[in-house]
Design a protein around this motif. Structure first.
Motif, PDB file in Angstrom:
ATOM      1  N   GLN A 115      -9.703   2.121  20.660  1.00  0.00           N
ATOM      2  CA  GLN A 115      -9.853   3.358  19.884  1.00  0.00           C
ATOM      3  C   GLN A 115      -8.491   3.975  19.549  1.00  0.00           C
ATOM      4  OE1 GLN A 115     -12.852   6.239  20.796  1.00  0.00           O
ATOM      5  NE2 GLN A 115     -14.293   4.729  21.643  1.00  0.00           N
ATOM      6  N   VAL A 116      -7.630   3.142  19.002  1.00  0.00           N
ATOM      7  CA  VAL A 116      -6.350   3.605  18.458  1.00  0.00           C
ATOM      8  C   VAL A 116      -6.434   3.412  16.955  1.00  0.00           C
ATOM      9  CG1 VAL A 116      -3.865   3.242  18.371  1.00  0.00           C
ATOM     10  CG2 VAL A 116      -5.100   2.978  20.541  1.00  0.00           C
ATOM     11  N   SER A 117      -6.405   4.487  16.205  1.00  0.00           N
ATOM     12  CA  SER A 117      -6.573   4.387  14.760  1.00  0.00           C
ATOM     13  C   SER A 117      -5.664   5.387  14.058  1.00  0.00           C
ATOM     14  CB  SER A 117      -8.019   4.654  14.378  1.00  0.00           C
ATOM     15  OG  SER A 117      -8.334   6.031  14.550  1.00  0.00           O
ATOM     16  N   SER A 118      -5.645   5.274  12.726  1.00  0.00           N
ATOM     17  CA  SER A 118      -4.824   6.183  11.927  1.00  0.00           C
ATOM     18  C   SER A 118      -5.316   7.614  11.986  1.00  0.00           C
ATOM     19  CB  SER A 118      -4.792   5.710  10.466  1.00  0.00           C
ATOM     20  OG  SER A 118      -6.105   5.644   9.938  1.00  0.00           O
ATOM     21  N   THR A 134      -1.613  -6.407   0.113  1.00  0.00           N
ATOM     22  CA  THR A 134      -2.991  -6.385  -0.375  1.00  0.00           C
ATOM     23  C   THR A 134      -3.983  -6.897   0.662  1.00  0.00           C
ATOM     24  OG1 THR A 134      -2.696  -8.583  -1.363  1.00  0.00           O
ATOM     25  CG2 THR A 134      -2.303  -6.664  -2.784  1.00  0.00           C
ATOM     26  N   LYS A 135      -3.511  -7.518   1.736  1.00  0.00           N
ATOM     27  CA  LYS A 135      -4.385  -8.052   2.775  1.00  0.00           C
ATOM     28  C   LYS A 135      -4.432  -7.161   4.013  1.00  0.00           C
ATOM     29  CE  LYS A 135      -3.316 -12.738   1.244  1.00  0.00           C
ATOM     30  NZ  LYS A 135      -4.604 -12.951   0.546  1.00  0.00           N
ATOM     31  N   LEU A 136      -3.850  -5.976   3.918  1.00  0.00           N
ATOM     32  CA  LEU A 136      -3.732  -5.116   5.097  1.00  0.00           C
ATOM     33  C   LEU A 136      -4.685  -3.929   5.067  1.00  0.00           C
ATOM     34  CD1 LEU A 136       0.169  -5.048   5.538  1.00  0.00           C
ATOM     35  CD2 LEU A 136      -1.506  -6.372   6.840  1.00  0.00           C
ATOM     36  N   GLY A 137      -5.797  -4.057   4.340  1.00  0.00           N
ATOM     37  CA  GLY A 137      -6.717  -2.928   4.246  1.00  0.00           C
ATOM     38  C   GLY A 137      -7.218  -2.451   5.589  1.00  0.00           C
ATOM     39  N   ALA A 138      -7.284  -3.341   6.580  1.00  0.00           N
ATOM     40  CA  ALA A 138      -7.733  -2.946   7.916  1.00  0.00           C
ATOM     41  C   ALA A 138      -6.765  -1.979   8.581  1.00  0.00           C
ATOM     42  CB  ALA A 138      -7.905  -4.188   8.790  1.00  0.00           C
ATOM     43  N   LEU A 139      -5.567  -1.877   8.044  1.00  0.00           N
ATOM     44  CA  LEU A 139      -4.562  -0.948   8.586  1.00  0.00           C
ATOM     45  C   LEU A 139      -4.318   0.205   7.610  1.00  0.00           C
ATOM     46  CD1 LEU A 139      -1.946  -3.426  10.120  1.00  0.00           C
ATOM     47  CD2 LEU A 139      -3.528  -1.939  11.350  1.00  0.00           C
ATOM     48  N   LYS A 140      -5.349   0.605   6.904  1.00  0.00           N
ATOM     49  CA  LYS A 140      -5.209   1.701   5.953  1.00  0.00           C
ATOM     50  C   LYS A 140      -4.473   2.878   6.595  1.00  0.00           C
ATOM     51  CE  LYS A 140      -7.863   5.184   3.436  1.00  0.00           C
ATOM     52  NZ  LYS A 140      -9.203   5.764   3.185  1.00  0.00           N
ATOM     53  N   GLY A 141      -3.481   3.389   5.872  1.00  0.00           N
ATOM     54  CA  GLY A 141      -2.692   4.520   6.357  1.00  0.00           C
ATOM     55  C   GLY A 141      -1.445   4.119   7.098  1.00  0.00           C
ATOM     56  N   ALA A 142      -1.291   2.822   7.410  1.00  0.00           N
ATOM     57  CA  ALA A 142      -0.083   2.377   8.106  1.00  0.00           C
ATOM     58  C   ALA A 142       1.121   2.430   7.168  1.00  0.00           C
ATOM     59  CB  ALA A 142      -0.279   0.959   8.643  1.00  0.00           C
ATOM     60  N   LEU A 185      15.877   2.932   1.682  1.00  0.00           N
ATOM     61  CA  LEU A 185      14.556   2.351   1.889  1.00  0.00           C
ATOM     62  C   LEU A 185      13.484   3.387   1.633  1.00  0.00           C
ATOM     63  CD1 LEU A 185      15.169   0.365   5.215  1.00  0.00           C
ATOM     64  CD2 LEU A 185      15.282  -0.500   2.867  1.00  0.00           C
ATOM     65  N   GLY A 186      12.452   2.994   0.919  1.00  0.00           N
ATOM     66  CA  GLY A 186      11.298   3.855   0.742  1.00  0.00           C
ATOM     67  C   GLY A 186      10.296   3.615   1.857  1.00  0.00           C
ATOM     68  N   VAL A 187       9.389   4.548   2.046  1.00  0.00           N
ATOM     69  CA  VAL A 187       8.301   4.387   3.007  1.00  0.00           C
ATOM     70  C   VAL A 187       7.013   4.183   2.220  1.00  0.00           C
ATOM     71  CG1 VAL A 187       6.961   5.469   4.851  1.00  0.00           C
ATOM     72  CG2 VAL A 187       9.448   5.748   4.783  1.00  0.00           C
ATOM     73  N   PHE A 188       6.346   3.059   2.500  1.00  0.00           N
ATOM     74  CA  PHE A 188       5.127   2.696   1.787  1.00  0.00           C
ATOM     75  C   PHE A 188       3.921   2.853   2.704  1.00  0.00           C
ATOM     76  CE2 PHE A 188       8.554   0.736  -0.442  1.00  0.00           C
ATOM     77  CZ  PHE A 188       8.168   0.666  -1.769  1.00  0.00           C
ATOM     78  N   GLU A 189       2.794   3.277   2.122  1.00  0.00           N
ATOM     79  CA  GLU A 189       1.559   3.471   2.883  1.00  0.00           C
ATOM     80  C   GLU A 189       0.506   2.476   2.419  1.00  0.00           C
ATOM     81  OE1 GLU A 189      -1.739   6.984   3.350  1.00  0.00           O
ATOM     82  OE2 GLU A 189       0.364   7.520   3.690  1.00  0.00           O
ATOM     83  N   VAL A 190      -0.100   1.791   3.381  1.00  0.00           N
ATOM     84  CA  VAL A 190      -1.101   0.769   3.084  1.00  0.00           C
ATOM     85  C   VAL A 190      -2.386   1.420   2.592  1.00  0.00           C
ATOM     86  CG1 VAL A 190      -2.517  -1.076   4.071  1.00  0.00           C
ATOM     87  CG2 VAL A 190      -0.107  -0.833   4.752  1.00  0.00           C
ATOM     88  N   LEU A 191      -2.957   0.870   1.523  1.00  0.00           N
ATOM     89  CA  LEU A 191      -4.220   1.335   0.972  1.00  0.00           C
ATOM     90  C   LEU A 191      -5.347   0.412   1.423  1.00  0.00           C
ATOM     91  CD1 LEU A 191      -2.975   1.971  -2.683  1.00  0.00           C
ATOM     92  CD2 LEU A 191      -3.110   3.624  -0.795  1.00  0.00           C
ATOM     93  N   ASP A 192      -6.570   0.868   1.282  1.00  0.00           N
ATOM     94  CA  ASP A 192      -7.698   0.033   1.692  1.00  0.00           C
ATOM     95  C   ASP A 192      -8.215  -0.792   0.516  1.00  0.00           C
ATOM     96  OD1 ASP A 192      -8.897   1.935   0.163  1.00  0.00           O
ATOM     97  OD2 ASP A 192     -10.300   2.639   1.690  1.00  0.00           O
ATOM     98  N   ASN A 193      -9.196  -1.635   0.790  1.00  0.00           N
ATOM     99  CA  ASN A 193      -9.882  -2.431  -0.221  1.00  0.00           C
ATOM    100  C   ASN A 193      -8.940  -3.299  -1.059  1.00  0.00           C
ATOM    101  OD1 ASN A 193     -12.447  -1.409   0.471  1.00  0.00           O
ATOM    102  ND2 ASN A 193     -12.081   0.429  -0.765  1.00  0.00           N
ATOM    103  N   GLY A 194      -7.902  -3.841  -0.413  1.00  0.00           N
ATOM    104  CA  GLY A 194      -6.996  -4.729  -1.127  1.00  0.00           C
ATOM    105  C   GLY A 194      -6.117  -4.039  -2.137  1.00  0.00           C
ATOM    106  N   GLY A 195      -5.961  -2.735  -2.003  1.00  0.00           N
ATOM    107  CA  GLY A 195      -5.173  -1.983  -2.977  1.00  0.00           C
ATOM    108  C   GLY A 195      -3.681  -2.094  -2.793  1.00  0.00           C
ATOM    109  N   LEU A 232       4.020   3.907  -2.709  1.00  0.00           N
ATOM    110  CA  LEU A 232       5.257   4.526  -2.250  1.00  0.00           C
ATOM    111  C   LEU A 232       4.958   5.959  -1.837  1.00  0.00           C
ATOM    112  CD1 LEU A 232       8.340   4.295  -1.881  1.00  0.00           C
ATOM    113  CD2 LEU A 232       8.580   5.086  -4.244  1.00  0.00           C
ATOM    114  N   ARG A 233       5.078   6.215  -0.553  1.00  0.00           N
ATOM    115  CA  ARG A 233       4.778   7.559  -0.040  1.00  0.00           C
ATOM    116  C   ARG A 233       6.011   8.453  -0.054  1.00  0.00           C
ATOM    117  NH1 ARG A 233       1.053  10.022   3.853  1.00  0.00           N
ATOM    118  NH2 ARG A 233       2.095  11.801   4.830  1.00  0.00           N
ATOM    119  N   VAL A 234       7.153   7.911   0.390  1.00  0.00           N
ATOM    120  CA  VAL A 234       8.407   8.669   0.415  1.00  0.00           C
ATOM    121  C   VAL A 234       9.455   7.854  -0.322  1.00  0.00           C
ATOM    122  CG1 VAL A 234      10.144   9.770   1.858  1.00  0.00           C
ATOM    123  CG2 VAL A 234       7.776   9.636   2.656  1.00  0.00           C
ATOM    124  N   PRO A 235      10.041   8.384  -1.400  1.00  0.00           N
ATOM    125  CA  PRO A 235      11.007   7.599  -2.178  1.00  0.00           C
ATOM    126  C   PRO A 235      12.206   7.155  -1.350  1.00  0.00           C
ATOM    127  CG  PRO A 235      10.311   9.558  -3.372  1.00  0.00           C
ATOM    128  CD  PRO A 235       9.781   9.703  -1.990  1.00  0.00           C
TER     129      PRO A 235
END
Length: 474
Positions: A341-344, A360-368, A448-458, A462-465
């Protein structure tokens, strides 16, 4: 045998275009003086020379390049050479009084007899003022002594920060630099308790060392770091220990309040593969979220399958967690996160820039999150490289272009050689993937920018430029 070539800038090759010899600006021209006989004489010990020539690196603007041009890494070596050639063709005309109008490039094969050490020695004897390369950490360690004894700065293409030192710069995007960016951004978000769950391999330890240094430098508590060996059973158990799962479960109320099971996450797409360093990421990432001792199905009185409720546990003892796995290892870690039970919802999950290759394969880590250069910064370079070389550049070509751009920029403003105070100028340099600064200790601080993983293969957004601590010019 070491061969020395002379590379002329675009301006210097215009006169060759009429007869077809200069169809490509900045093409290789065989020098009439440096055609390698000195390399053979040095190996044989024959000839009139009684010893190595005195290095002339203190005043020379000649650019030495150390790359594997034969052997198993020859293709990659030539790719990096092409990146450096492009930078020299675009920027290689010297404006320093008393200097030749075109900077020279002196190329040495680190896969030849004697390896990188002999190549660096040859560069020193040729009077080179700076070295671009070598490619690997091992070759950098071998070349550094000869380069430093000749006062030749080294811009190495490795990402092993252990090679960074006074006079030897690591040009690669290091795991430590990625972690520093992630920690700084997570801290701004209000995260203060960091932990890491990492593979017991060189990348994992580099990430762990980066987390320790970043937390120390930013005044945060020392993080808890666990290294795992990869088996699914051990990963699950070690994650439970890191997250204090048993304690949190024991503290949960018997009625559980609002009962829940570990949250499922959309499955990743089933096609595609990672970069050559990784196995194909398994397509059933979501299936990893369906296991666990607390989620076994039972039958109700009417025969319908039901999943028993699991008490919702308190958050783990950290609010930011750094991961380092890819491929099958990442699948096992994702399953362990769900089991514990460790989640975003309660933890900011972070990972290496390698995730960008298969976001695109990291939807299980949405928000990472992961830290990487903004790919839009590279487009102009990719177009110019494609026009010159007729194929898209590999990522490492970015580094050789950047290193050659540093050399040409410094040569325009420094009358002699490549002084450390100019190489480490506060305004830094404009690079293929964004601005960067060479630090006095041999590290390279990149935007370096900070990127946030999207769900559903999205993929990722770019979250922070991208940004650095230095403004950059020219």
């Amino acid at each position: 045998m070491t061969r020395t070539y002379s590379f002329l800038s675009k301006a210097s090759t215009r006169g060759l275009a009429g007869n077809g010899a200069g169809r490509k600006a900045g093409m290789v021209v065989l020098g009439t003086v440096g055609l390698a006989m000195a390399g053979c004489a040095d190996q044989s010990g024959s000839g009139a020379a009684t010893g190595p020539q005195a290095p002339k690196a203190a005043t020379s603007h000649k650019i030495g390049v150390l790359l594997p041009l034969t052997g198993p890494n020859a293709a990659l070596g030539h790719e990096l050479l092409a990146g450096a050639q492009l930078a020299l063709a675009e920027n290689g005309t010297s404006t320093t009084p008393g200097q030749a109008s075109a900077l020279q490039m002196d190329v040495h094969d680190t896969a030849a007899v004697g390896g990188a050490s002999a190549a660096a020695t040859a560069a020193a004897e040729a009077g080179d003022g700076i070295i671009l390369g070598p490619l690997t950490a091992v070759d950098t360690a071998a070349a550094a002594p000869a380069a430093q004894s000749a006062s030749m700065p080294v811009l190495a293409f490795t990402s092993d920060v252990g090679q960074a030192r006074n006079g030897v710069w690591v040009m690669g995007i290091t795991p430590e630099d990625q972690v520093e960016r992630l920690v700084a951004t997570a801290r701004q978000e209000g995260r203060h308790r960091f932990a890491a769950f990492l593979p017991d391999n060189p990348l994992g330890h580099a990430l762990g060392n980066g987390l320790l240094a970043s937390c120390r430098d930013q005044g945060l508590m020392s993080p808890t770091i666990v290294y795992h060996t990869g088996s699914q059973a051990s990963v699950t158990q070690m994650m439970r220990e890191l997250s204090s799962y048993d304690t949190r479960r024991a503290q949960a109320q018997p009625d559980g309040g609002s009962a829940t099971t570990p949250a499922s996450t959309p499955a990743a797409p089933a096609t595609g593969s990672t970069d050559t360093a990784d196995k194909t990421l398994p397509s059933d990432l979501a299936a990893a979220l369906k296991g666990g001792s607390d989620t076994s199905a039972t039958a109700s009185a009417d025969g319908a399958a039901q999943t028993p409720a699991v008490p919702k546990l308190a958050p783990p003892p950290f609010d930011a967690l750094l991961l380092g796995d890819t491929g099958l290892g990442l699948k096992n870690v994702i399953g362990a996160l769900a089991d514990s039970q460790v989640s975003s919802a309660n933890v900011r999950i972070m990972g290496p820039g390698l995730w960008a290759a298969f976001a695109t394969k990291l939807g299980a880590l949405k928000g990472a999150w992961y830290a990487a250069p903004d790919p839009s910064s590279r487009q102009s370079f990719a177009n110019r490289f494609m026009a010159r070389n007729h194929h898209m550049p590999r990522p490492l070509a970015d580094l050789s272009y950047d290193a050659a751009k540093v050399a040409t920029t410094v040569a325009r403003v420094a009358p002699n050689g490549y002084p450390a105070d100019v190489l480490t100028r506060s305004e830094g340099f404009a690079g293929v993937d964004g601005p960067f600064t060479l630090l006095p200790d041999g590290r390279t601080r990149r935007a370096l920018g900070v990127f946030e993983v999207l769900d559903n293969g999205g993929g990722a957004k770019l979250r922070v430029p991208a940004t650095t601590k230095s403004a950059v010019s020219g």
